[in-house]
Design an enzyme around this catalytic site. Sequence first.
Site, PDB file in Angstrom:
ATOM      1  N   LYS A  13       0.825  -1.210   0.000  1.00  0.00           N
ATOM      2  CA  LYS A  13       0.000   0.000   0.000  1.00  0.00           C
ATOM      3  C   LYS A  13       0.863   1.266   0.000  1.00  0.00           C
ATOM      4  CE  LYS A  13      -3.729  -2.344   2.526  1.00  0.00           C
ATOM      5  NZ  LYS A  13      -4.784  -2.187   3.545  1.00  0.00           N
ATOM      6  N   TYR A  17     -12.543  -3.263  -2.769  1.00  0.00           N
ATOM      7  CA  TYR A  17     -12.989  -3.071  -1.379  1.00  0.00           C
ATOM      8  C   TYR A  17     -14.511  -2.984  -1.281  1.00  0.00           C
ATOM      9  CZ  TYR A  17      -8.302  -2.445   0.622  1.00  0.00           C
ATOM     10  OH  TYR A  17      -7.027  -2.657   1.085  1.00  0.00           O
ATOM     11  N   PHE A  62     -15.756   4.867   7.137  1.00  0.00           N
ATOM     12  CA  PHE A  62     -14.321   5.145   6.939  1.00  0.00           C
ATOM     13  C   PHE A  62     -13.874   4.938   5.494  1.00  0.00           C
ATOM     14  CE2 PHE A  62     -13.147   0.737   6.567  1.00  0.00           C
ATOM     15  CZ  PHE A  62     -13.984   0.045   7.450  1.00  0.00           C
ATOM     16  N   ARG A 110      -1.478 -14.272   5.737  1.00  0.00           N
ATOM     17  CA  ARG A 110      -2.347 -13.515   6.657  1.00  0.00           C
ATOM     18  C   ARG A 110      -1.712 -13.515   8.056  1.00  0.00           C
ATOM     19  NH1 ARG A 110      -6.705 -10.501   4.582  1.00  0.00           N
ATOM     20  NH2 ARG A 110      -7.885 -10.948   6.475  1.00  0.00           N
ATOM     21  N   THR A 152      -5.834  -6.545  10.928  1.00  0.00           N
ATOM     22  CA  THR A 152      -6.000  -5.230  10.281  1.00  0.00           C
ATOM     23  C   THR A 152      -5.421  -4.078  11.111  1.00  0.00           C
ATOM     24  OG1 THR A 152      -8.085  -6.111   9.415  1.00  0.00           O
ATOM     25  CG2 THR A 152      -7.732  -3.740   9.197  1.00  0.00           C
ATOM     26  N   ARG A 200       2.553  -5.965   9.924  1.00  0.00           N
ATOM     27  CA  ARG A 200       1.742  -4.803  10.303  1.00  0.00           C
ATOM     28  C   ARG A 200       2.163  -4.264  11.674  1.00  0.00           C
ATOM     29  NH1 ARG A 200      -4.136  -6.850   7.877  1.00  0.00           N
ATOM     30  NH2 ARG A 200      -3.906  -5.831   5.847  1.00  0.00           N
ATOM     31  N   ASN A 234      -4.062   3.727  12.546  1.00  0.00           N
ATOM     32  CA  ASN A 234      -3.607   2.380  12.893  1.00  0.00           C
ATOM     33  C   ASN A 234      -4.398   1.258  12.220  1.00  0.00           C
ATOM     34  OD1 ASN A 234      -5.374   3.668  15.009  1.00  0.00           O
ATOM     35  ND2 ASN A 234      -5.571   1.551  15.659  1.00  0.00           N
ATOM     36  N   ASN A 286      -1.804   0.025   6.995  1.00  0.00           N
ATOM     37  CA  ASN A 286      -1.296  -1.245   7.514  1.00  0.00           C
ATOM     38  C   ASN A 286      -0.432  -2.006   6.501  1.00  0.00           C
ATOM     39  OD1 ASN A 286      -3.325  -2.068   5.831  1.00  0.00           O
ATOM     40  ND2 ASN A 286      -4.646  -2.915   7.436  1.00  0.00           N
ATOM     41  N   HIS A 323      -1.999  -5.469   1.609  1.00  0.00           N
ATOM     42  CA  HIS A 323      -3.217  -6.270   1.465  1.00  0.00           C
ATOM     43  C   HIS A 323      -2.802  -7.680   1.071  1.00  0.00           C
ATOM     44  CE1 HIS A 323      -7.044  -7.797  -0.052  1.00  0.00           C
ATOM     45  NE2 HIS A 323      -6.340  -8.269  -1.073  1.00  0.00           N
ATOM     46  N   GLU A 350      -9.060 -11.746  -7.226  1.00  0.00           N
ATOM     47  CA  GLU A 350      -8.175 -10.580  -7.077  1.00  0.00           C
ATOM     48  C   GLU A 350      -6.991 -10.642  -8.049  1.00  0.00           C
ATOM     49  OE1 GLU A 350      -7.168 -10.373  -2.922  1.00  0.00           O
ATOM     50  OE2 GLU A 350      -9.198  -9.760  -2.363  1.00  0.00           O
TER      51      GLU A 350
HETATM   52  P1  ADP Z   1      -7.767  -6.669   5.894  1.00  0.00           P
HETATM   53  O1  ADP Z   1      -6.977  -5.830   4.933  1.00  0.00           O
HETATM   54  O2  ADP Z   1      -7.016  -6.892   7.185  1.00  0.00           O
HETATM   55  O3  ADP Z   1      -8.290  -7.951   5.280  1.00  0.00           O
HETATM   56  P2  ADP Z   1     -10.470  -5.506   5.650  1.00  0.00           P
HETATM   57  O4  ADP Z   1     -10.675  -6.287   4.410  1.00  0.00           O
HETATM   58  O5  ADP Z   1     -11.494  -5.607   6.727  1.00  0.00           O
HETATM   59  O6  ADP Z   1      -9.046  -5.803   6.344  1.00  0.00           O
HETATM   60  O7  ADP Z   1     -10.378  -3.943   5.293  1.00  0.00           O
HETATM   61  C1  ADP Z   1      -9.700  -3.521   4.144  1.00  0.00           C
HETATM   62  C2  ADP Z   1      -8.818  -2.347   4.480  1.00  0.00           C
HETATM   63  O8  ADP Z   1      -9.610  -1.235   4.857  1.00  0.00           O
HETATM   64  C3  ADP Z   1      -7.867  -2.561   5.675  1.00  0.00           C
HETATM   65  O9  ADP Z   1      -6.691  -3.257   5.351  1.00  0.00           O
HETATM   66  C4  ADP Z   1      -7.592  -1.131   6.092  1.00  0.00           C
HETATM   67  O10 ADP Z   1      -6.634  -0.515   5.249  1.00  0.00           O
HETATM   68  C5  ADP Z   1      -8.956  -0.485   5.866  1.00  0.00           C
HETATM   69  N1  ADP Z   1      -9.771  -0.521   7.101  1.00  0.00           N
HETATM   70  C6  ADP Z   1     -10.433  -1.601   7.615  1.00  0.00           C
HETATM   71  N2  ADP Z   1     -11.108  -1.270   8.738  1.00  0.00           N
HETATM   72  C7  ADP Z   1     -10.872   0.061   8.951  1.00  0.00           C
HETATM   73  C8  ADP Z   1     -11.287   1.002   9.941  1.00  0.00           C
HETATM   74  N3  ADP Z   1     -12.103   0.659  10.962  1.00  0.00           N
HETATM   75  N4  ADP Z   1     -10.829   2.279   9.840  1.00  0.00           N
HETATM   76  C9  ADP Z   1     -10.031   2.650   8.812  1.00  0.00           C
HETATM   77  N5  ADP Z   1      -9.620   1.817   7.836  1.00  0.00           N
HETATM   78  C10 ADP Z   1     -10.019   0.532   7.894  1.00  0.00           C
END
Ligand code: ADP
Length: 144
Positions: free
Chosen positions: A9, A49, A57, A85, A91, A102, A113, A117, A120, A131
Amino acid sequence: MEKTLILLKPDCVQKNLVGTVIARFEEAGFAIRANKMIQLTDDLLREHYAHIAEFPFYPDVESFMKETPVVALVLEADGIIDTMREMLGVTDCLEAAEGTIRAEFGSKEEGKNKMCNIAHASDGVDAAAVEIARFFSEDEIFNY
Ligand code: ADP
């Protein structure tokens, strides 16, 4: 063998951590099957997404993911989806287990935070197939 889609990212790119993170993947024995830099667009992000697009958010995530190009990779290894993972951590970088990517490199700043992160990774075999096809054409993937 299993493949996964990785996006390094904009925070990873901005922190000059692309090489460091890819080195972790190589040290873990993952094979690089594809690799390129891409500027994400609103349309591509809404597709990628879709599962978070209705959350409050989301607009911040969309802006963040366009701050710089991202580095997309297809990596392959036995059981890589789960291993990756685990290597990444959860996350929220403040909640991610010690030693994960992360936890080590993600943002510890309140408000960033959960968003900034570093990377992905696909969360399942079916998601990975969708994907990978979203970001790479067949001729960009090298099954050497
Ligand atoms: P992951 O990437 O850990 O699989 P998700 O698919 O739930 O997580 O979310 C996609 C991305 O959206 C996250 O990696 C993060 O960058 C962002 N994200 C997820 N939850 C939040 C949140 N509560 N606030 C801000 N950004 C978020």
